[in-house]
Design an enzyme around this catalytic site. Structure first.
Site, short mmCIF file in Angstrom:
data_model
loop_
_atom_site.label_atom_id
_atom_site.label_comp_id
_atom_site.label_asym_id
_atom_site.label_seq_id
_atom_site.Cartn_x
_atom_site.Cartn_y
_atom_site.Cartn_z
CB ILE A 16 -0.95 0.02 1.22
CG1 ILE A 16 -1.91 -1.18 1.18
CG2 ILE A 16 -1.74 1.32 1.27
CD1 ILE A 16 -2.79 -1.30 2.41
CB ALA A 17 1.89 3.57 1.84
N GLY A 19 6.95 4.02 4.27
CA GLY A 19 7.29 5.13 5.16
C GLY A 19 8.73 5.05 5.60
N GLY A 20 9.14 5.98 6.43
CA GLY A 20 10.52 6.02 6.87
C GLY A 20 10.88 4.88 7.79
CB ALA A 22 6.94 0.34 8.92
CB VAL A 24 1.55 0.29 4.97
CG1 VAL A 24 0.12 -0.13 5.34
CG2 VAL A 24 2.13 1.19 6.05
CE LYS A 39 2.66 2.10 10.13
NZ LYS A 39 2.67 3.33 10.94
CG ASP A 133 4.89 12.67 12.18
OD1 ASP A 133 5.31 13.77 11.78
OD2 ASP A 133 5.00 11.62 11.52
#
Length: 638
Positions: A16-17, A19-20, A22, A24, A39, A133
């Site tokens: 899906i995506a 990140g810094g 992990a 997802v 995640k 955040d």
């Protein structure tokens, strides 16, 4: 990770995506039969105890929260050296995606999103959790209209709010002054980030920019956030008030927590009086509920700019209001005012009579006798029917397909909403049957590029290639077309629905006859790894010793990234030549034949009964391949 199963429960389907900290993934929960988001911490971070602790902290923090505007956390675990977190799967875009698409939001959009974010933050703050955040990337706008706040990866308890000696966390564009200067965060730090985010929604840009992160951080620490109305013509003094109140440089001048800011925004959105106690106002300013430049936390220069647009015309009002200097003048002035007041009252009465007569004509015989068809899209059928009926319209219900409206709800009317009709007119009300079911074209067996065009032309949406596997088909040939649940498509499928594909990685390579090194290189070019534990050996009369006999597989199907084994030739199998000396010649030849050799002799057949074997060539005890010619030496007994 795609295709793997974590803890024998969560089957990873697609990414899906990233990140810094992990990645997802979309996954299937085998136990509860539902889709979830998983995640998984980056493998290179898993060995860092600080990152692992922060990752697990997210699970504990977010799991304590249950609110419609917060992404739910279901599970957390560790499998195969990977730490993971299981969350609610939310088909959505982020607020950042919406800002990129629209540049800036409408006031209604911004207030709706802001109220949802504050509601979620308020729940977190009540539980003693600071997000730390908050930014548009962490605000999820679901396809069904829900707005949720997620990614508590930097969250921590309010009581543990110092970060001394640690690197600053969070996105620099949304860091509060106290985080920049002192490394301290509490609930009011979240509200500073919220104020920056609201400014960005109103104006389409962040208030502070710079080529280097430290330039932006310096502005946060030493500059006041400008008000949106200096950039956006739609921003009102009330919206300026909200932004400046939440972005005060001193935390004590901001709302105590998200709940207090939510009270202000909800009142603002609902059109009710804004509580004076929720603003950073002087005591005398709190005596009025009106928000004017003098009652806000704006700077002098910004107050003047706002006030300039609302000042009434005429600068000589003071001279017009001067009182008469004598009693006679005062009496004359009073009589003049009474006369003027009488004329005004008379004019108002005449106007009321005219308006009343006009209203009667408008609604009795004029255009007012017609009604406007209301917009009923998305309403349940009972409510939509009642809305049309109360306008004295006759409703005829029909079934219509719709991409946007769920099945069973009202979609459109014919004539369309906004049309003016005579009372008693007929209106066709469409009951949504959901998306139209369209025939599925042939997708399996064609190339990937051709499949993309076919999917689009048939009225569907291409999703992604969720898997590549080796097969007899040519590379990039479609092997399977799947629906959103990962199941093969049937004969029909809803229009504009997503179709994912499984494609061929091409046939497995032929490595027979190669050296192990050559075969390993050829397999590596196709992203296949030779597992040394799967290498075996076997005799062969066709393949030379040390060369590859065959490729051995332990997965079906085989995908790029899998491990394979090799079967290596030992050459032909060798057998020892038996001792036939002293045997009759024919018996010796029969013995060698039974041992798998090809015996020969120079003695004619007629004399073999008189001959005795004395030896062989090659000699007794040597090891040779089966089928090797063995010449039998012999003597004649006369």
């Amino acid at each position: 990770m795609i295709g793997k199963t974590l803890d024998e429960r969560y089957v990873i389907r697609s990414r899906i995506a990233r990140g810094g900290m992990a990645m997802v993934y979309l996954a299937n929960d085998l136990r509860l039969e539902r889709r979830v988001a998983v995640k998984v911490m980056h493998e290179h971070l898993a060995e860092d105890e600080n990152f692992t602790r922060r990752f697990e902290q997210e699970a504990r923090s977010a799991a304590r929260l249950a609110h419609p505007n917060l992404v739910n956390i279901f599970d957390q675990g560790h499998d195969a050296g990977r730490t993971y977190l299981v969350m609610e799967y939310l088909p959505s875009i982020t607020l950042r995606d919406l800002l990129k698409k629209q540049k800036r939001l409408t006031i209604d959009q911004a207030l709706e999103i802001g109220e949802a974010v504050l509601a979620g933050l308020a729940a977190a703050h009540r539980a003693g959790i600071v997000h730390r955040d908050l930014k548009p990337e962490n605000v999820m706008l679901a396809d069904d209209g829900r707005i949720k706040l997620g990614d508590f990866g930097l969250a921590r308890a309010v009581s543990a709010n110092t970060t001394t000696g640690q690197a600053l966390l969070g996105t620099i564009a949304y860091l509060s002054p106290e985080l920049v200067t002192r490394g301290i965060a509490d609930a009011r730090s979240d509200l500073y980030a919220f104020g920056i985010m609201m400014y960005e929604m109103f104006t389409g840009a962040q208030p502070f920019t710079g080529e280097q992160p430290m330039q932006i951080a310096y502005q946060h620490a030493h500059s006041e956030v400008p008000v949106p109305s200096l950039v956006s013509s739609e921003a009102t003094p009330e919206l300026d008030e909200l932004v400046r109140w939440t972005t005060q440089r001193e935390p004590d001048q901001r709302p105590r927590d998200a709940g207090e800011a939510l009270e202000f925004l909800s009142a603002l959105r609902n059109g009710s009086a804004v509580p004076g106690s929720t603003r950073v106002l002087d005591l005398q300013d709190q005596q009025t509920s009106m928000l004017t430049p003098s009652t806000t936390v704006l700077g002098n220069e910004q107050r003047d700019l706002l006030a300039a647009g609302s000042t009434s015309d005429g600068e000589d009002t003071g001279s017009q209001n001067d009182a008469p200097v004598s009693a006679i003048e005062r009496a004359a002035d009073s009589a003049k005012r009474r006369g003027a007041r009488g004329k005004v009252i008379t004019a108002v009465l005449v106007l009321l009579v005219v308006v009343a007569g006009g209203t009667g004509w408008w609604f009795g015989q004029g255009p007012g006798s017609r009604v406007t068809v209301p917009n009923v899209a998305g309403l349940d059928m009972e409510t939509a029917n009642a809305s049309l009926t109360e306008r004295t319209l006759i409703v005829d219900v029909v079934d219509c397909s719709s991409l946007e409206i769920p099945e069973g709800f009202a979609s459109v009317t014919e004539p369309k909403a906004g049309t003016r009709l005579d009372r008693g007119s007929s209106v066709q009300l469409c009951r949504s049957t959901g998306p139209e079911l369209k025939p599925v074209p042939t997708i399996v067996g064609i190339s990937l590029e051709e499949a993309k065009r076919t999917i689009k032309d048939a009225g569907f949406v291409f999703g992604e290639v969720i898997e590549e596997r080796f097969s007899e088909e040519a590379a990039q040939t479609v092997l399977a077309a799947l629906n959103t649940d990962g199941e093969p498509l049937e004969d029909t499928y809803p229009e504009q629905a997503r179709i994912d594909l499984v494609v061929s990685a091409g046939p497995l390579p032929d490595v027979n006859g190669m050296t192990v090194s050559e075969a390993t290189s050829k397999l590596a070019a196709l992203k296949l790894t030779v597992d040394t534990s799967l290498i075996s050996e076997s005799y062969s009369t066709d393949i030379a010793e040390g060369k590859v006999l065959a490729l051995t597989l332990h997965t079906d199907p085989v995908r790029p990234g899998d491990s394979v084994g090799l079967q290596v030739s030992l050459g032909p199998e060798l057998f020892e030549i038996p001792d036939v000396a002293g045997m009759g010649l024919q018996q010796a030849m029969d013995t060698l034949t039974a041992a798998g050799f090809a015996p020969s002799t120079l003695v004619p057949d007629a004399l073999r009964g008189l001959a005795t074997a004395t030896g062989t060539d090659p000699a007794v005890g040597q090891r040779v391949a089966a089928g090797t010619e063995i010449r039998v030496k012999s003597t004649l007994s006369l």
